[in-house]
Design a protein around this motif. Structure first.
Motif, PDB file in Angstrom:
ATOM      1  N   PRO A   1       0.827  -1.320   0.146  1.00 18.78           N
ATOM      2  CA  PRO A   1       0.103  -0.014   0.013  1.00 18.78           C
ATOM      3  C   PRO A   1       0.756   1.540  -0.026  1.00 18.78           C
ATOM      4  O   PRO A   1       1.985   1.350   0.522  1.00 18.78           O
ATOM      5  CB  PRO A   1      -0.801  -0.024   1.272  1.00 18.78           C
ATOM      6  CG  PRO A   1       0.043  -1.094   2.096  1.00 18.78           C
ATOM      7  CD  PRO A   1       0.794  -1.877   1.185  1.00 18.78           C
ATOM      8  N   VAL A   2       0.193   2.423  -0.646  1.00 16.09           N
ATOM      9  CA  VAL A   2       0.735   3.636  -0.586  1.00 16.09           C
ATOM     10  C   VAL A   2      -0.023   4.550   0.194  1.00 16.09           C
ATOM     11  O   VAL A   2      -0.993   4.519  -0.035  1.00 16.09           O
ATOM     12  CB  VAL A   2       1.076   4.469  -1.939  1.00 16.09           C
ATOM     13  CG1 VAL A   2       1.464   5.664  -1.739  1.00 16.09           C
ATOM     14  CG2 VAL A   2       1.759   3.338  -3.013  1.00 16.09           C
ATOM     15  N   ARG A   3       0.620   4.772   1.407  1.00 12.04           N
ATOM     16  CA  ARG A   3      -0.198   5.629   2.342  1.00 12.04           C
ATOM     17  C   ARG A   3       0.402   7.067   2.509  1.00 12.04           C
ATOM     18  O   ARG A   3       1.626   7.351   2.114  1.00 12.04           O
ATOM     19  CB  ARG A   3      -0.043   5.126   3.611  1.00 12.04           C
ATOM     20  CG  ARG A   3      -0.989   3.730   3.624  1.00 12.04           C
ATOM     21  CD  ARG A   3      -0.874   3.303   5.355  1.00 12.04           C
ATOM     22  NE  ARG A   3      -1.462   1.922   5.324  1.00 12.04           N
ATOM     23  CZ  ARG A   3      -0.870   0.752   5.149  1.00 12.04           C
ATOM     24  NH1 ARG A   3       0.333   0.621   5.301  1.00 12.04           N
ATOM     25  NH2 ARG A   3      -1.516  -0.327   5.221  1.00 12.04           N
ATOM     26  N   PRO A   4      -0.380   7.888   2.563  1.00 12.73           N
ATOM     27  CA  PRO A   4       0.019   9.487   2.706  1.00 12.73           C
ATOM     28  C   PRO A   4       1.221   9.728   3.576  1.00 12.73           C
ATOM     29  O   PRO A   4       2.157  10.289   3.188  1.00 12.73           O
ATOM     30  CB  PRO A   4      -1.109  10.292   2.938  1.00 12.73           C
ATOM     31  CG  PRO A   4      -2.408   9.441   2.704  1.00 12.73           C
ATOM     32  CD  PRO A   4      -1.910   8.236   2.836  1.00 12.73           C
ATOM     33  N   LEU A   5       1.184   9.121   4.602  1.00 18.20           N
ATOM     34  CA  LEU A   5       2.224   9.434   5.647  1.00 18.20           C
ATOM     35  C   LEU A   5       3.408   8.638   5.011  1.00 18.20           C
ATOM     36  O   LEU A   5       4.603   9.241   5.330  1.00 18.20           O
ATOM     37  CB  LEU A   5       1.989   8.880   7.034  1.00 18.20           C
ATOM     38  CG  LEU A   5       2.644   9.468   8.331  1.00 18.20           C
ATOM     39  CD1 LEU A   5       2.493  10.902   8.262  1.00 18.20           C
ATOM     40  CD2 LEU A   5       2.062   8.870   9.534  1.00 18.20           C
ATOM     41  N   THR A   6       3.118   7.523   4.536  1.00 19.26           N
ATOM     42  CA  THR A   6       4.270   7.015   3.809  1.00 19.26           C
ATOM     43  C   THR A   6       5.121   7.899   2.883  1.00 19.26           C
ATOM     44  O   THR A   6       6.378   7.761   2.657  1.00 19.26           O
ATOM     45  CB  THR A   6       3.974   5.607   3.025  1.00 19.26           C
ATOM     46  OG1 THR A   6       3.585   4.839   4.319  1.00 19.26           O
ATOM     47  CG2 THR A   6       5.320   4.998   2.902  1.00 19.26           C
ATOM     48  N   VAL A   7       4.401   8.552   1.984  1.00 21.13           N
ATOM     49  CA  VAL A   7       4.839   9.506   0.826  1.00 21.13           C
ATOM     50  C   VAL A   7       5.565  10.559   1.738  1.00 21.13           C
ATOM     51  O   VAL A   7       6.655  11.021   1.082  1.00 21.13           O
ATOM     52  CB  VAL A   7       3.782   9.838   0.141  1.00 21.13           C
ATOM     53  CG1 VAL A   7       4.346  10.903  -1.134  1.00 21.13           C
ATOM     54  CG2 VAL A   7       3.202   8.543  -0.606  1.00 21.13           C
ATOM     55  N   VAL A   8       4.932  11.055   2.790  1.00 16.71           N
ATOM     56  CA  VAL A   8       5.733  12.243   3.474  1.00 16.71           C
ATOM     57  C   VAL A   8       7.068  11.677   4.063  1.00 16.71           C
ATOM     58  O   VAL A   8       7.865  12.697   3.913  1.00 16.71           O
ATOM     59  CB  VAL A   8       4.521  12.650   4.524  1.00 16.71           C
ATOM     60  CG1 VAL A   8       5.497  13.443   5.428  1.00 16.71           C
ATOM     61  CG2 VAL A   8       3.397  13.246   4.011  1.00 16.71           C
ATOM     62  N   GLY A   9       7.128  10.531   4.504  1.00 12.17           N
ATOM     63  CA  GLY A   9       8.486  10.074   4.883  1.00 12.17           C
ATOM     64  C   GLY A   9       9.253  10.012   3.798  1.00 12.17           C
ATOM     65  O   GLY A   9      10.686  10.449   3.987  1.00 12.17           O
ATOM     66  N   ALA A  10       8.903   9.499   2.666  1.00 13.08           N
ATOM     67  CA  ALA A  10       9.907   9.579   1.555  1.00 13.08           C
ATOM     68  C   ALA A  10      10.422  10.862   1.345  1.00 13.08           C
ATOM     69  O   ALA A  10      11.687  10.949   0.962  1.00 13.08           O
ATOM     70  CB  ALA A  10       8.920   8.768   0.355  1.00 13.08           C
ATOM     71  N   VAL A  11       9.515  11.919   1.157  1.00 14.17           N
ATOM     72  CA  VAL A  11      10.002  13.110   0.988  1.00 14.17           C
ATOM     73  C   VAL A  11      10.947  13.720   1.857  1.00 14.17           C
ATOM     74  O   VAL A  11      11.942  14.481   1.672  1.00 14.17           O
ATOM     75  CB  VAL A  11       8.648  14.165   0.805  1.00 14.17           C
ATOM     76  CG1 VAL A  11       9.150  15.389   0.662  1.00 14.17           C
ATOM     77  CG2 VAL A  11       7.899  13.548  -0.555  1.00 14.17           C
TER      78      VAL A  11
END
Length: 109
Positions: free
Chosen positions: A81-91
Motif C-alpha cells: 500500500p501507498v499511504r500519505p504518511l509513507t509518501v511524506v516520509g519518503a519526501v
C-alpha cells in the motif's frame, strides 16, 4: 566515474532488497542468490566510489535512494500500500539528503 559506481551500487542494493522479499524467508534459491550477489556487488561498488567521494553524503544518497527504490518496488511488484504518511516520509528522506549535500556535499578527491 564514481557517480556511475554509486548509481550501480544503488541499483544492486534495491534489487537485492526486493529479492529479499521474493526469497520468501530464504526458502527460494533464485531470489536468495540474487540477495547475496546484489548486496555483495552493491558494497563493492560503493567502496570503489568512496575512494574519491565523501562518505557521509554518499552513504546518505545510497541509503535514501535505496529506501525510495525499495518503497517503489514494493508498491509495483508486491502491491504494497501507498499511504500519505509513507509518501511524506519518503519526501523527508530526500530532503535530508539535499540538506546534507548543501551542508558539505560530495567532493572528489
Amino acid at each position: 566515474m564514481p557517480f556511475v559506481l554509486l548509481g550501480l551500487a544503488i541499483a544492486f542494493e534495491v534489487t537485492a532488497t526486493l529479492s529479499l522479499r521474493a526469497s520468501d524467508g530464504f526458502t527460494r534459491l533464485g531470489p536468495s542468490a540474487i540477495v547475496v550477489a546484489g548486496y555483495l556487488l552493491s558494497f563493492v561498488l560503493m567502496a570503489r566510489a568512496l575512494t574519491s567521494l565523501n562518505v557521509g553524503p554518499v552513504y546518505a544518497i545510497w541509503s535514501a535512494l535505496g529506501t525510495i527504490g525499495a518503497f517503489a518496488g514494493g508498491v509495483l511488484l508486491f502491491d504494497e500500500p501507498v499511504r500519505p504518511l509513507t509518501v511524506v516520509g519518503a519526501v523527508i528522506i530526500v530532503l535530508g539528503v539535499v540538506v546534507m549535500n548543501l551542508g558539505g556535499g560530495i567532493s572528489q578527491g
